[in-house]
Enzyme design. Sequence first.
Site, PDB file in Angstrom:
ATOM      1  N   VAL A   1       0.773  -1.405  -0.038  1.00  0.00           N
ATOM      2  CA  VAL A   1      -0.051   0.054  -0.012  1.00  0.00           C
ATOM      3  C   VAL A   1       0.757   1.226   0.086  1.00  0.00           C
TER       4      VAL A   1
ATOM      5  N   SER B   1      -8.924  -2.504   7.883  1.00  0.00           N
ATOM      6  CA  SER B   1      -9.253  -3.720   6.953  1.00  0.00           C
ATOM      7  C   SER B   1     -10.697  -4.169   6.882  1.00  0.00           C
ATOM      8  N   SER B   2     -11.132  -4.831   6.115  1.00  0.00           N
ATOM      9  CA  SER B   2     -12.597  -5.431   5.853  1.00  0.00           C
ATOM     10  C   SER B   2     -12.741  -6.214   7.050  1.00  0.00           C
ATOM     11  N   CYS B   3     -11.612  -6.828   7.651  1.00  0.00           N
ATOM     12  CA  CYS B   3     -11.617  -7.904   8.544  1.00  0.00           C
ATOM     13  C   CYS B   3     -12.236  -7.081   9.852  1.00  0.00           C
TER      14      CYS B   3
ATOM     15  N   TYR C   1      -5.834  -9.053  14.997  1.00  0.00           N
ATOM     16  CA  TYR C   1      -5.592  -8.010  14.181  1.00  0.00           C
ATOM     17  C   TYR C   1      -6.668  -7.153  14.077  1.00  0.00           C
TER      18      TYR C   1
ATOM     19  N   LYS D   1      -7.335  -3.065  14.787  1.00  0.00           N
ATOM     20  CA  LYS D   1      -7.823  -1.803  13.609  1.00  0.00           C
ATOM     21  C   LYS D   1      -9.050  -1.323  14.258  1.00  0.00           C
TER      22      LYS D   1
ATOM     23  N   ASN E   1      -9.774  -6.544   0.424  1.00  0.00           N
ATOM     24  CA  ASN E   1      -8.521  -7.423   0.154  1.00  0.00           C
ATOM     25  C   ASN E   1      -7.919  -6.978  -1.009  1.00  0.00           C
ATOM     26  N   LEU E   2      -6.526  -6.432  -0.816  1.00  0.00           N
ATOM     27  CA  LEU E   2      -5.810  -5.949  -1.834  1.00  0.00           C
ATOM     28  C   LEU E   2      -4.715  -6.744  -2.575  1.00  0.00           C
TER      29      LEU E   2
ATOM     30  N   HIS F   1      -1.315 -13.186   1.494  1.00  0.00           N
ATOM     31  CA  HIS F   1      -2.786 -13.310   1.197  1.00  0.00           C
ATOM     32  C   HIS F   1      -2.823 -14.395   0.249  1.00  0.00           C
TER      33      HIS F   1
ATOM     34  N   TRP G   1      -5.671 -23.768  -0.842  1.00  0.00           N
ATOM     35  CA  TRP G   1      -6.342 -23.966   0.896  1.00  0.00           C
ATOM     36  C   TRP G   1      -7.820 -23.987   0.850  1.00  0.00           C
TER      37      TRP G   1
HETATM   38  N1  LIG Z   1      -2.525  -6.202   1.870  1.00  0.00           N
HETATM   39  C1  LIG Z   1      -3.983  -6.350   2.051  1.00  0.00           C
HETATM   40  O1  LIG Z   1      -4.810  -7.022   1.374  1.00  0.00           O
HETATM   41  C2  LIG Z   1      -4.720  -5.335   2.870  1.00  0.00           C
HETATM   42  C3  LIG Z   1      -3.913  -4.331   3.660  1.00  0.00           C
HETATM   43  N2  LIG Z   1      -4.874  -3.299   4.638  1.00  0.00           N
HETATM   44  C4  LIG Z   1      -4.049  -2.442   5.033  1.00  0.00           C
HETATM   45  O2  LIG Z   1      -3.233  -1.779   4.487  1.00  0.00           O
HETATM   46  C5  LIG Z   1      -1.803  -1.270   5.180  1.00  0.00           C
HETATM   47  C6  LIG Z   1      -0.772  -1.512   4.443  1.00  0.00           C
HETATM   48  O3  LIG Z   1      -0.836  -3.150   4.133  1.00  0.00           O
HETATM   49  P1  LIG Z   1       0.405  -3.623   3.103  1.00  0.00           P
HETATM   50  O4  LIG Z   1       0.917  -2.533   2.511  1.00  0.00           O
HETATM   51  O5  LIG Z   1      -0.402  -4.827   2.607  1.00  0.00           O
HETATM   52  O6  LIG Z   1       1.328  -4.461   4.044  1.00  0.00           O
HETATM   53  P2  LIG Z   1       2.796  -4.510   3.784  1.00  0.00           P
HETATM   54  O7  LIG Z   1       3.215  -5.538   4.677  1.00  0.00           O
HETATM   55  O8  LIG Z   1       3.112  -4.808   2.375  1.00  0.00           O
HETATM   56  O9  LIG Z   1       3.772  -3.280   4.255  1.00  0.00           O
HETATM   57  C7  LIG Z   1       3.487  -2.844   5.628  1.00  0.00           C
HETATM   58  C8  LIG Z   1       4.871  -1.956   5.620  1.00  0.00           C
HETATM   59  O10 LIG Z   1       4.880  -1.359   7.139  1.00  0.00           O
HETATM   60  C9  LIG Z   1       6.230  -1.681   7.482  1.00  0.00           C
HETATM   61  N3  LIG Z   1       6.376  -2.022   8.807  1.00  0.00           N
HETATM   62  C10 LIG Z   1       5.964  -3.111   9.526  1.00  0.00           C
HETATM   63  N4  LIG Z   1       6.111  -2.937  10.857  1.00  0.00           N
HETATM   64  C11 LIG Z   1       6.864  -1.741  10.959  1.00  0.00           C
HETATM   65  C12 LIG Z   1       7.430  -1.194  12.154  1.00  0.00           C
HETATM   66  N5  LIG Z   1       7.438  -1.650  13.346  1.00  0.00           N
HETATM   67  N6  LIG Z   1       8.101   0.037  12.005  1.00  0.00           N
HETATM   68  C13 LIG Z   1       8.177   0.704  10.787  1.00  0.00           C
HETATM   69  N7  LIG Z   1       7.570  -0.031   9.701  1.00  0.00           N
HETATM   70  C14 LIG Z   1       6.978  -1.073   9.788  1.00  0.00           C
HETATM   71  C15 LIG Z   1       6.690  -2.706   6.933  1.00  0.00           C
HETATM   72  O11 LIG Z   1       8.361  -2.730   6.793  1.00  0.00           O
HETATM   73  P3  LIG Z   1       9.039  -4.291   6.763  1.00  0.00           P
HETATM   74  O12 LIG Z   1       8.675  -4.974   5.700  1.00  0.00           O
HETATM   75  O13 LIG Z   1      10.402  -3.941   7.037  1.00  0.00           O
HETATM   76  O14 LIG Z   1       8.670  -4.611   8.040  1.00  0.00           O
HETATM   77  C16 LIG Z   1       6.351  -2.469   5.330  1.00  0.00           C
HETATM   78  O15 LIG Z   1       6.955  -1.437   4.622  1.00  0.00           O
HETATM   79  C17 LIG Z   1      -2.206  -2.036   6.573  1.00  0.00           C
HETATM   80  O16 LIG Z   1      -2.632  -1.139   7.848  1.00  0.00           O
HETATM   81  C18 LIG Z   1      -3.205  -3.044   6.508  1.00  0.00           C
HETATM   82  O17 LIG Z   1      -3.817  -3.295   7.337  1.00  0.00           O
HETATM   83  C19 LIG Z   1      -6.026  -3.395   4.445  1.00  0.00           C
HETATM   84  C20 LIG Z   1      -6.630  -4.442   3.850  1.00  0.00           C
HETATM   85  C21 LIG Z   1      -6.169  -5.354   3.080  1.00  0.00           C
HETATM   86  C1  LIG Z   2      -7.268  -8.595   3.795  1.00  0.00           C
HETATM   87  C2  LIG Z   2      -7.698  -9.793   4.961  1.00  0.00           C
HETATM   88  O1  LIG Z   2      -6.833 -10.935   4.740  1.00  0.00           O
HETATM   89  C3  LIG Z   2      -7.092 -11.975   5.747  1.00  0.00           C
HETATM   90  O2  LIG Z   2      -8.328 -12.546   5.720  1.00  0.00           O
HETATM   91  P1  LIG Z   2      -8.422 -13.502   4.322  1.00  0.00           P
HETATM   92  O3  LIG Z   2      -9.312 -12.725   3.380  1.00  0.00           O
HETATM   93  O4  LIG Z   2      -9.276 -14.831   4.888  1.00  0.00           O
HETATM   94  O5  LIG Z   2      -7.326 -13.659   3.770  1.00  0.00           O
HETATM   95  P2  LIG Z   2      -6.434 -14.628   2.658  1.00  0.00           P
HETATM   96  O6  LIG Z   2      -6.051 -13.921   1.748  1.00  0.00           O
HETATM   97  O7  LIG Z   2      -5.271 -15.178   3.606  1.00  0.00           O
HETATM   98  O8  LIG Z   2      -7.337 -15.988   2.480  1.00  0.00           O
HETATM   99  C4  LIG Z   2      -8.403 -15.744   1.691  1.00  0.00           C
HETATM  100  C5  LIG Z   2      -9.000 -17.255   1.383  1.00  0.00           C
HETATM  101  O9  LIG Z   2      -8.158 -17.803   0.597  1.00  0.00           O
HETATM  102  C6  LIG Z   2      -7.818 -19.141   0.696  1.00  0.00           C
HETATM  103  N1  LIG Z   2      -6.614 -19.656   0.279  1.00  0.00           N
HETATM  104  C7  LIG Z   2      -6.636 -20.504  -0.633  1.00  0.00           C
HETATM  105  N2  LIG Z   2      -5.157 -20.922  -0.911  1.00  0.00           N
HETATM  106  C8  LIG Z   2      -4.481 -20.072  -0.091  1.00  0.00           C
HETATM  107  C9  LIG Z   2      -3.067 -19.668  -0.026  1.00  0.00           C
HETATM  108  O10 LIG Z   2      -2.246 -20.483  -0.370  1.00  0.00           O
HETATM  109  N3  LIG Z   2      -2.740 -18.659   0.974  1.00  0.00           N
HETATM  110  C10 LIG Z   2      -3.752 -17.997   1.451  1.00  0.00           C
HETATM  111  N4  LIG Z   2      -3.375 -17.031   2.349  1.00  0.00           N
HETATM  112  N5  LIG Z   2      -5.186 -18.246   1.251  1.00  0.00           N
HETATM  113  C11 LIG Z   2      -5.494 -19.242   0.612  1.00  0.00           C
HETATM  114  C12 LIG Z   2      -8.076 -19.061   2.375  1.00  0.00           C
HETATM  115  O11 LIG Z   2      -8.330 -20.312   2.992  1.00  0.00           O
HETATM  116  C13 LIG Z   2      -9.294 -18.132   2.741  1.00  0.00           C
HETATM  117  O12 LIG Z   2     -10.479 -18.827   2.336  1.00  0.00           O
HETATM  118  C14 LIG Z   2      -6.875 -11.599   7.156  1.00  0.00           C
HETATM  119  O13 LIG Z   2      -6.334 -12.485   8.148  1.00  0.00           O
HETATM  120  C15 LIG Z   2      -6.562 -10.200   7.387  1.00  0.00           C
HETATM  121  O14 LIG Z   2      -5.274  -9.860   6.996  1.00  0.00           O
HETATM  122  C16 LIG Z   2      -7.087  -9.380   6.294  1.00  0.00           C
HETATM  123  O15 LIG Z   2      -7.582  -8.177   6.639  1.00  0.00           O
END
Ligand SMILES: NC(=O)C1=CN([C@@H]2O[C@H](COP(=O)(O)OP(=O)(O)OC[C@H]3O[C@@H](n4cnc5c(N)ncnc54)[C@H](OP(=O)(O)O)[C@@H]3O)[C@@H](O)[C@H]2O)C=CC1
Ligand SMILES: C[C@H]1O[C@H](OP(=O)(O)OP(=O)(O)OC[C@H]2O[C@@H](n3cnc4c(=O)[nH]c(N)nc43)[C@H](O)[C@@H]2O)[C@@H](O)[C@@H](O)C1=O
Length: 318
Positions: free
Chosen positions: A24, A116-118, A145, A149, A174-175, A188, A211
């Site tokens: 993000v 997050s949507s969770c 988590y 949030k 989910n992104l 994810h 899974w």
């Molecule tokens: N990915 C998704 O599907 C979704 C994400 N979000 C939200 O979006 C936001 C960003 O997520 P996303 O980009 O996917 O996550 P990433 O894991 O890709 O990125 C998170 C970043 O935060 C940094 N970070 C973690 N811990 C620390 C710390 N203690 N100090 C400084 N930096 C830190 C990480 O650095 P490093 O890797 O070096 O630890 C990394 O650069 C989060 O709030 C998440 O909840 C919401 C919905 C869905």
């Molecule tokens: C964004 C959201 O993401 C998380 O929630 P989630 O939506 O359940 O996330 P997921 O992407 O890991 O899984 C989605 C679905 O997919 C299935 N699935 C199949 N095969 C694989 C697989 O290989 N890996 C994973 N991870 N899942 C798999 C898995 O069993 C599930 O049914 C939160 O914990 C939290 O982080 C949050 O906020």
Amino acid sequence: MGETDSFFSNKSAKIFVAGHRGLVGSAIVRKLQSLDFTNILVRTHADLDLTRQSDVESFFAAEKPRYVVLAAAKVGGIHANNTYPADFISINLQIQTNVIDSSYRHGVKKIIFLGSSCIYPKFAPQPIPENALLSAPLEPTNEWYAVAKIAGIKMCQAYRIQHGFDAISAMPTNLYGPNDNFHPENSHVLPALMRRFHKAKVEGAKEVVVWGTGSPLREFLHVDDLADAVVFLMGNYSGLDHVNVGSGKEVTIKELAELVMEVVGFEGELVWDTSKPDGTPRKLMDSSKLASLGWSAKISLRDGLVDTYKWYLENVKQ
Ligand SMILES: NC(=O)C1=CN([C@@H]2O[C@H](COP(=O)(O)OP(=O)(O)OC[C@H]3O[C@@H](n4cnc5c(N)ncnc54)[C@H](OP(=O)(O)O)[C@@H]3O)[C@@H](O)[C@H]2O)C=CC1
Ligand SMILES: C[C@H]1O[C@H](OP(=O)(O)OP(=O)(O)OC[C@H]2O[C@@H](n3cnc4c(=O)[nH]c(N)nc43)[C@H](O)[C@@H]2O)[C@@H](O)[C@@H](O)C1=O
């Protein structure tokens, strides 16, 4: 520029993007750069650990950012959330508490917190409206988590009510996209499957394990759309309540797996590992509030997958 400047009118205002190397944060930096914002402040995790309160205080005191985008967090998929609950609750509470409080104390004009949507109940009404928050029990695989949030949303609201601080919250679905985490277990579903199908294609494997049952429904949003929405909200929203950010389109995990398989070009079989959790059965968000403000998603899942696979091939060590 004085107190009357708005987000889009002052392109040289200092904007701290926390988590700029993540999925993000990196997309937000790209978006801000494309809009000619010139003063983007970043720190790597190694340079500034956001869980350390005094370091965060000193950083804000020295840098005095005008805007903050909080995209740093402990993030992972269903397995990681289920396996490391202490990390997910404690690291997220620490990061968000330190950054939101320091932002307020050091004169930040506006902050956006990403949840997050969770945060919504496991069996929330579909599509999920913002007011479903705290209306029923959470999904157990990610409640730690989710609780962190939810605390972040409430902290933004409390600082707005008590201090008039312009703290807003966005709840993305989910992104996926460039700079995602492709770890085989902790990521994810979408990046996990992309990597697994790619590996299977390269190695000539006949089947790939996916899974769960394949029946859960998920809504996916390309991270460039999310970044566009975050910047839009910084410029156009200052309300108390959090705002859902989704694409409005959902697919089953089976449909997702088949689409990723097609984009990657793997032609074998899918095998379902039902010993792995499905998680929440469905989480389609109601993003009508954001639509009424004038924003909607543009990137289709298929186009987004093609773009992400291209990025994966060019950037991830095979
Ligand atoms: N990915 C998704 O599907 C979704 C994400 N979000 C939200 O979006 C936001 C960003 O997520 P996303 O980009 O996917 O996550 P990433 O894991 O890709 O990125 C998170 C970043 O935060 C940094 N970070 C973690 N811990 C620390 C710390 N203690 N100090 C400084 N930096 C830190 C990480 O650095 P490093 O890797 O070096 O630890 C990394 O650069 C989060 O709030 C998440 O909840 C919401 C919905 C869905
Ligand atoms: C964004 C959201 O993401 C998380 O929630 P989630 O939506 O359940 O996330 P997921 O992407 O890991 O899984 C989605 C679905 O997919 C299935 N699935 C199949 N095969 C694989 C697989 O290989 N890996 C994973 N991870 N899942 C798999 C898995 O069993 C599930 O049914 C939160 O914990 C939290 O982080 C949050 O906020």
